[in-house]
Scaffold this motif. Structure first.
Motif, mmCIF file in Angstrom:
data_model
loop_
_atom_site.group_PDB
_atom_site.id
_atom_site.type_symbol
_atom_site.label_atom_id
_atom_site.label_comp_id
_atom_site.label_asym_id
_atom_site.label_seq_id
_atom_site.Cartn_x
_atom_site.Cartn_y
_atom_site.Cartn_z
ATOM 1 N N LYS A 13 0.720 -1.146 -0.096
ATOM 2 C CA LYS A 13 -0.054 -0.065 -0.030
ATOM 3 C C LYS A 13 0.837 1.069 0.033
ATOM 4 C CE LYS A 13 -2.037 -0.482 3.969
ATOM 5 N NZ LYS A 13 -1.613 -1.389 4.586
ATOM 6 N N SER A 31 -2.977 6.988 6.493
ATOM 7 C CA SER A 31 -4.054 6.952 7.748
ATOM 8 C C SER A 31 -3.473 6.294 8.575
ATOM 9 C CB SER A 31 -5.383 6.514 7.214
ATOM 10 O OG SER A 31 -5.371 5.325 6.792
ATOM 11 N N ARG A 36 -0.832 4.998 14.209
ATOM 12 C CA ARG A 36 0.340 4.671 14.982
ATOM 13 C C ARG A 36 0.723 5.768 15.970
ATOM 14 N NH1 ARG A 36 3.907 0.841 12.518
ATOM 15 N NH2 ARG A 36 2.870 -0.161 10.846
ATOM 16 N N ARG A 106 -11.529 5.570 16.344
ATOM 17 C CA ARG A 106 -11.872 5.751 14.944
ATOM 18 C C ARG A 106 -12.581 7.024 14.656
ATOM 19 N NH1 ARG A 106 -9.501 1.273 13.016
ATOM 20 N NH2 ARG A 106 -9.941 2.256 10.792
ATOM 21 N N ASP A 128 -9.665 1.060 5.971
ATOM 22 C CA ASP A 128 -10.998 1.493 5.794
ATOM 23 C C ASP A 128 -11.404 2.441 4.870
ATOM 24 O OD1 ASP A 128 -10.147 3.115 7.400
ATOM 25 O OD2 ASP A 128 -11.745 3.393 8.744
ATOM 26 N N ARG A 154 8.063 -6.786 4.615
ATOM 27 C CA ARG A 154 8.004 -6.194 5.887
ATOM 28 C C ARG A 154 9.456 -6.452 6.540
ATOM 29 N NH1 ARG A 154 4.331 -3.292 8.570
ATOM 30 N NH2 ARG A 154 3.992 -2.633 6.183
ATOM 31 N N ARG A 177 -1.883 -9.225 13.332
ATOM 32 C CA ARG A 177 -2.649 -7.787 13.041
ATOM 33 C C ARG A 177 -3.757 -7.966 12.049
ATOM 34 N NH1 ARG A 177 -0.104 -3.314 10.877
ATOM 35 N NH2 ARG A 177 1.831 -4.235 10.448
ATOM 36 N N ASP A 181 -7.410 -6.828 12.785
ATOM 37 C CA ASP A 181 -8.043 -5.685 11.862
ATOM 38 C C ASP A 181 -9.303 -6.124 11.158
ATOM 39 O OD1 ASP A 181 -5.892 -3.959 12.731
ATOM 40 O OD2 ASP A 181 -4.778 -4.228 10.944
ATOM 41 N N ARG A 184 -12.308 -6.928 13.989
ATOM 42 C CA ARG A 184 -13.247 -5.869 14.771
ATOM 43 C C ARG A 184 -14.472 -5.611 14.023
ATOM 44 N NH1 ARG A 184 -8.518 -1.929 12.825
ATOM 45 N NH2 ARG A 184 -9.482 -1.086 10.781
HETATM 46 O O1 CDP Z 1 2.018 -0.315 7.155
HETATM 47 P P1 CDP Z 1 0.996 -1.297 7.763
HETATM 48 O O2 CDP Z 1 0.005 -1.724 6.675
HETATM 49 O O3 CDP Z 1 1.703 -2.339 8.468
HETATM 50 O O4 CDP Z 1 0.371 -0.523 8.924
HETATM 51 P P2 CDP Z 1 -0.440 0.918 8.961
HETATM 52 O O5 CDP Z 1 -1.025 1.123 7.543
HETATM 53 O O6 CDP Z 1 0.490 1.802 9.282
HETATM 54 O O7 CDP Z 1 -1.450 0.890 10.157
HETATM 55 C C1 CDP Z 1 -1.160 0.249 11.578
HETATM 56 C C2 CDP Z 1 -2.388 -0.228 11.861
HETATM 57 O O8 CDP Z 1 -3.217 0.869 12.191
HETATM 58 C C3 CDP Z 1 -2.972 -1.238 11.463
HETATM 59 O O9 CDP Z 1 -2.697 -2.641 11.657
HETATM 60 C C4 CDP Z 1 -4.664 -1.049 11.679
HETATM 61 O O10 CDP Z 1 -4.960 -1.653 12.944
HETATM 62 C C5 CDP Z 1 -4.414 0.352 12.026
HETATM 63 N N1 CDP Z 1 -5.281 1.169 10.786
HETATM 64 C C6 CDP Z 1 -6.706 1.218 10.717
HETATM 65 O O11 CDP Z 1 -7.216 0.564 11.673
HETATM 66 N N2 CDP Z 1 -7.258 1.945 9.773
HETATM 67 C C7 CDP Z 1 -6.702 2.583 8.851
HETATM 68 N N3 CDP Z 1 -7.242 3.172 7.884
HETATM 69 C C8 CDP Z 1 -5.243 2.609 8.771
HETATM 70 C C9 CDP Z 1 -4.650 1.874 9.862
#
Ligand code: CDP
Length: 225
Positions: A13, A31, A36, A106, A128, A154, A177, A181, A184
């Protein structure tokens, strides 16, 4: 115009969203950096990660600023402090899904995201975006890749930042995770019904960026015909 790019950890992403934004001259919004940042504040303040109401207040009160560094990366500032590195440690990453599961957190971050994207052209990356944050996005893309490849990507990313972690360990953390995610009740990770699903297993990010740009062209052509 809003382009929503959602998907699980390691699906590509960030690289794809950043690349697409750069090519189109759009602003990139990560986002996940907001979730974080709130997680970092919660951990530093010794907050109870199960207390949604308190975490929601923390998220509302926090001033989180994302500053673009020449389209290469984004600096994350919380209450004036640069936390770009701290928010990406395995400790913060591991706790982020617990914090992000709370509806109150959220809701607070939804307002911040909507305020940011209200004006302008954005590529927004998250879990989301297509379903909740920008349901009217002109284009929604849902990226996936198999779990082993996501773990390898990663682990390589962590290594570039000087953090050694075994691929097996990274995979377990990612799967945990993903599970949190996806299961929930508040805005779970899932593809919007009208999202284009792209499996990036075995693909280089530049190819995925080209594919998304083709989709953008298609949307634009449909808009003018
Ligand atoms: O980069 P990575 O995909 O590992 O994680 P991230 O996009 O930085 O997001 C970290 C955490 O934030 C995710 O595991 C979700 O729990 C949460 N997140 C979310 O709930 N909704 C979003 N729009 C973005 C992140």
């Amino acid at each position: 115009m809003i382009i929503a790019i959602d998907g699980p950890a390691g699906s590509g992403k960030s690289t794809v969203a950043r690349g697409v934004a750069r090519r189109l001259g759009f602003t990139y919004l990560d986002s996940g950096a907001l979730y974080r940042a709130v997680t970092l504040l919660a951990l530093e303040g010794g907050a109870d990660l199960d207390d949604g109401a308190a975490l929601g207040r923390l998220a509302s009160a926090a001033s989180i600023e994302l500053r673009d560094r020449d389209g290469e990366s984004v600096e994350v500032h919380v209450d004036g402090r640069d936390v770009s590195h701290e928010i990406r440690t395995p400790h913060v990453t591991g706790a982020s899904s617990t914090v992000a599961a709370h509806a109150e957190v959220r809701a607070a971050l939804l307002s911040k995201q909507r305020a940011l994207i209200a004006a302008g052209n954005y590529v927004v990356e998250g879990r989301d975006i297509g379903t909740v944050v920008a349901p009217d996005a002109a284009l929604k893309v849902f990226l996936t890749a198999d779990a082993d490849e996501r773990a390898r990507r990663r682990a390589a990313e962590l290594e570039r930042r000087g953090l050694q972690m075994e691929a097996r360990e990274v995979k377990a953390a990612i799967e945990k995770r993903d599970r949190l995610d996806s299961t929930r009740s508040a805005a779970p990770l899932r593809a919007a019904e009208d999202a284009v699903n792209l499996d990036t297993t075995g693909l280089e990010s530049k190819d995925v960026i080209e594919r998304v740009l083709e989709l953008v062209d298609g949307v634009r052509a449909a808009g003018t015909s």
